[in-house]
Design a protein around this motif. Structure first.
Motif, PDB file in Angstrom:
ATOM      1  N   THR A  28      46.197  33.922  46.003  1.00 59.34           N
ATOM      2  CA  THR A  28      45.663  33.454  44.724  1.00 59.34           C
ATOM      3  C   THR A  28      44.196  33.127  44.979  1.00 59.34           C
ATOM      4  O   THR A  28      43.891  32.181  45.691  1.00 59.34           O
ATOM      5  CB  THR A  28      46.404  32.181  44.263  1.00 59.34           C
ATOM      6  OG1 THR A  28      47.807  32.410  44.386  1.00 59.34           O
ATOM      7  CG2 THR A  28      46.079  31.860  42.818  1.00 59.34           C
ATOM      8  N   ILE A  32      40.727  31.882  40.323  1.00 52.80           N
ATOM      9  CA  ILE A  32      41.901  31.623  39.476  1.00 52.80           C
ATOM     10  C   ILE A  32      42.567  30.299  39.840  1.00 52.80           C
ATOM     11  O   ILE A  32      42.909  29.492  38.976  1.00 52.80           O
ATOM     12  CB  ILE A  32      42.918  32.783  39.601  1.00 52.80           C
ATOM     13  CG1 ILE A  32      42.396  33.998  38.821  1.00 52.80           C
ATOM     14  CG2 ILE A  32      44.289  32.363  39.105  1.00 52.80           C
ATOM     15  CD1 ILE A  32      43.368  35.138  38.717  1.00 52.80           C
ATOM     16  N   ALA A  33      42.733  30.062  41.141  1.00 54.99           N
ATOM     17  CA  ALA A  33      43.438  28.844  41.577  1.00 54.99           C
ATOM     18  C   ALA A  33      42.722  27.580  41.102  1.00 54.99           C
ATOM     19  O   ALA A  33      43.348  26.633  40.625  1.00 54.99           O
ATOM     20  CB  ALA A  33      43.562  28.839  43.101  1.00 54.99           C
ATOM     21  N   THR A  61      47.132  27.704  48.725  1.00 50.74           N
ATOM     22  CA  THR A  61      45.950  27.496  47.871  1.00 50.74           C
ATOM     23  C   THR A  61      46.200  26.558  46.685  1.00 50.74           C
ATOM     24  O   THR A  61      45.429  25.619  46.456  1.00 50.74           O
ATOM     25  CB  THR A  61      45.411  28.850  47.340  1.00 50.74           C
ATOM     26  OG1 THR A  61      45.225  29.730  48.461  1.00 50.74           O
ATOM     27  CG2 THR A  61      44.088  28.673  46.622  1.00 50.74           C
ATOM     28  N   LEU A  62      47.267  26.793  45.944  1.00 56.55           N
ATOM     29  CA  LEU A  62      47.512  25.969  44.744  1.00 56.55           C
ATOM     30  C   LEU A  62      47.868  24.527  45.133  1.00 56.55           C
ATOM     31  O   LEU A  62      47.421  23.574  44.503  1.00 56.55           O
ATOM     32  CB  LEU A  62      48.614  26.578  43.879  1.00 56.55           C
ATOM     33  CG  LEU A  62      48.334  27.969  43.298  1.00 56.55           C
ATOM     34  CD1 LEU A  62      49.546  28.478  42.535  1.00 56.55           C
ATOM     35  CD2 LEU A  62      47.108  27.958  42.385  1.00 56.55           C
ATOM     36  N   ASN A 121      52.187  31.026  41.653  1.00 55.36           N
ATOM     37  CA  ASN A 121      51.751  32.394  41.416  1.00 55.36           C
ATOM     38  C   ASN A 121      52.905  33.227  41.947  1.00 55.36           C
ATOM     39  O   ASN A 121      52.915  33.626  43.105  1.00 55.36           O
ATOM     40  CB  ASN A 121      50.458  32.672  42.191  1.00 55.36           C
ATOM     41  CG  ASN A 121      50.029  34.122  42.064  1.00 55.36           C
ATOM     42  OD1 ASN A 121      50.523  34.847  41.209  1.00 55.36           O
ATOM     43  ND2 ASN A 121      49.129  34.548  42.922  1.00 55.36           N
ATOM     44  N   LEU A 150      51.429  32.124  36.707  1.00 50.78           N
ATOM     45  CA  LEU A 150      50.658  33.323  36.377  1.00 50.78           C
ATOM     46  C   LEU A 150      51.606  34.507  36.211  1.00 50.78           C
ATOM     47  O   LEU A 150      52.475  34.734  37.054  1.00 50.78           O
ATOM     48  CB  LEU A 150      49.673  33.641  37.512  1.00 50.78           C
ATOM     49  CG  LEU A 150      48.595  32.595  37.778  1.00 50.78           C
ATOM     50  CD1 LEU A 150      47.917  32.873  39.115  1.00 50.78           C
ATOM     51  CD2 LEU A 150      47.560  32.585  36.653  1.00 50.78           C
ATOM     52  N   TYR A 180      42.792  39.226  37.489  1.00 50.90           N
ATOM     53  CA  TYR A 180      43.297  38.990  38.836  1.00 50.90           C
ATOM     54  C   TYR A 180      42.910  40.179  39.690  1.00 50.90           C
ATOM     55  O   TYR A 180      43.373  41.295  39.459  1.00 50.90           O
ATOM     56  CB  TYR A 180      44.816  38.849  38.777  1.00 50.90           C
ATOM     57  CG  TYR A 180      45.451  38.338  40.041  1.00 50.90           C
ATOM     58  CD1 TYR A 180      45.751  36.997  40.191  1.00 50.90           C
ATOM     59  CD2 TYR A 180      45.754  39.196  41.093  1.00 50.90           C
ATOM     60  CE1 TYR A 180      46.331  36.514  41.341  1.00 50.90           C
ATOM     61  CE2 TYR A 180      46.344  38.727  42.255  1.00 50.90           C
ATOM     62  CZ  TYR A 180      46.633  37.379  42.370  1.00 50.90           C
ATOM     63  OH  TYR A 180      47.204  36.914  43.517  1.00 50.90           O
TER      64      TYR A 180
END
Length: 215
Positions: A28, A32-33, A61-62, A121, A150, A180
């Motif tokens: 991700t 976007i994250a 990441t998130l 994601n 997502l 994306y």
């Protein structure tokens, strides 16, 4: 924390060195994250002081973004041990306390709504049909406040119907459409980079019906 600052922290994280095709491991991206978690926090208050789970967390990441935005507790779940090792290093580098769990989200044994917010994601289901809906079904069972996810924009109607009809979500809304960039991580990608339109969704879990006992 400002959006730009959040994006720059996320841009420094280690990502997959050998992504696994069958798990649809696409990182991700920081663009976007950062927007996903920033919106969750600043528009809806779903991150700071909350318990947040990152489903299929990959390299974290998130979950890292949630921790940076002041989540009280973050749990990252993934079926792939190598990803979790990278995720742990990412959390350590930023001195964040994140709990990583090795498990298959689809067979998660959690009972009841034990987290406030789920961010994910999920696999887009191109390799294994329905994988994204499996993730969503579980997320809507364990989150008490919201699920952020997502999904490819081309599946918008399908996602809305599944969420509202099959999983009884109280609401399902597309917050924004994002581009994306799937880098050419795998041999079968013809182009250098494939640019897919994805929707950032916010789902509100079903309100658990209180049982009424007639005397």
């Amino acid at each position: 924390m400002k959006l730009k600052q959040l994006e720059s922290f996320l841009g420094d994280l280690q990502q997959f060195s050998n992504p696994k095709v069958e798990l649809e491991q696409y990182p991700t991206g920081p663009h976007i994250a950062s927007r996903m978690l920033y919106t969750a926090e600043n528009s809806f208050g779903d991150v700071s002081n909350k318990v947040v789970a990152d489903f299929g967390c990959g390299c974290g990441t998130l979950g890292v973004a949630a921790a940076l935005l002041g989540a009280e507790h973050v749990i990252g779940l993934d079926i792939d041990l190598q990803s979790l090792e990278i995720a742990s290093l990412n959390a350590e580098d930023l001195e964040l306390d994140i709990n990583f769990v090795h498990c298959d989200v689809k067979n998660l044994g959690w009972r009841g709504r034990i987290v406030d917010t789920v961010v994910m994601n999920p696999p887009f289901g191109t390799r294994k049909k329905g994988a994204d809906m499996d993730f969503l079904a579980v997320a809507l069972k364990v989150a008490s406040q919201a699920v952020y996810s997502l999904h490819k924009s081309s599946t918008r109607d399908h996602v809305r119907k599944a969420a509202l009809r099959n999983f009884n979500a109280s609401s399902a809304e597309v917050i924004c459409e994002l581009r994306y960039d799937v880098p050419q991580l795998y041999k079968f990608h013809k182009k250098k980079e494939v640019d897919i339109a994805v929707d950032l969704w916010r789902f509100v879990p079903p309100k658990d019906k209180l049982e009424v006992h007639h005397s």
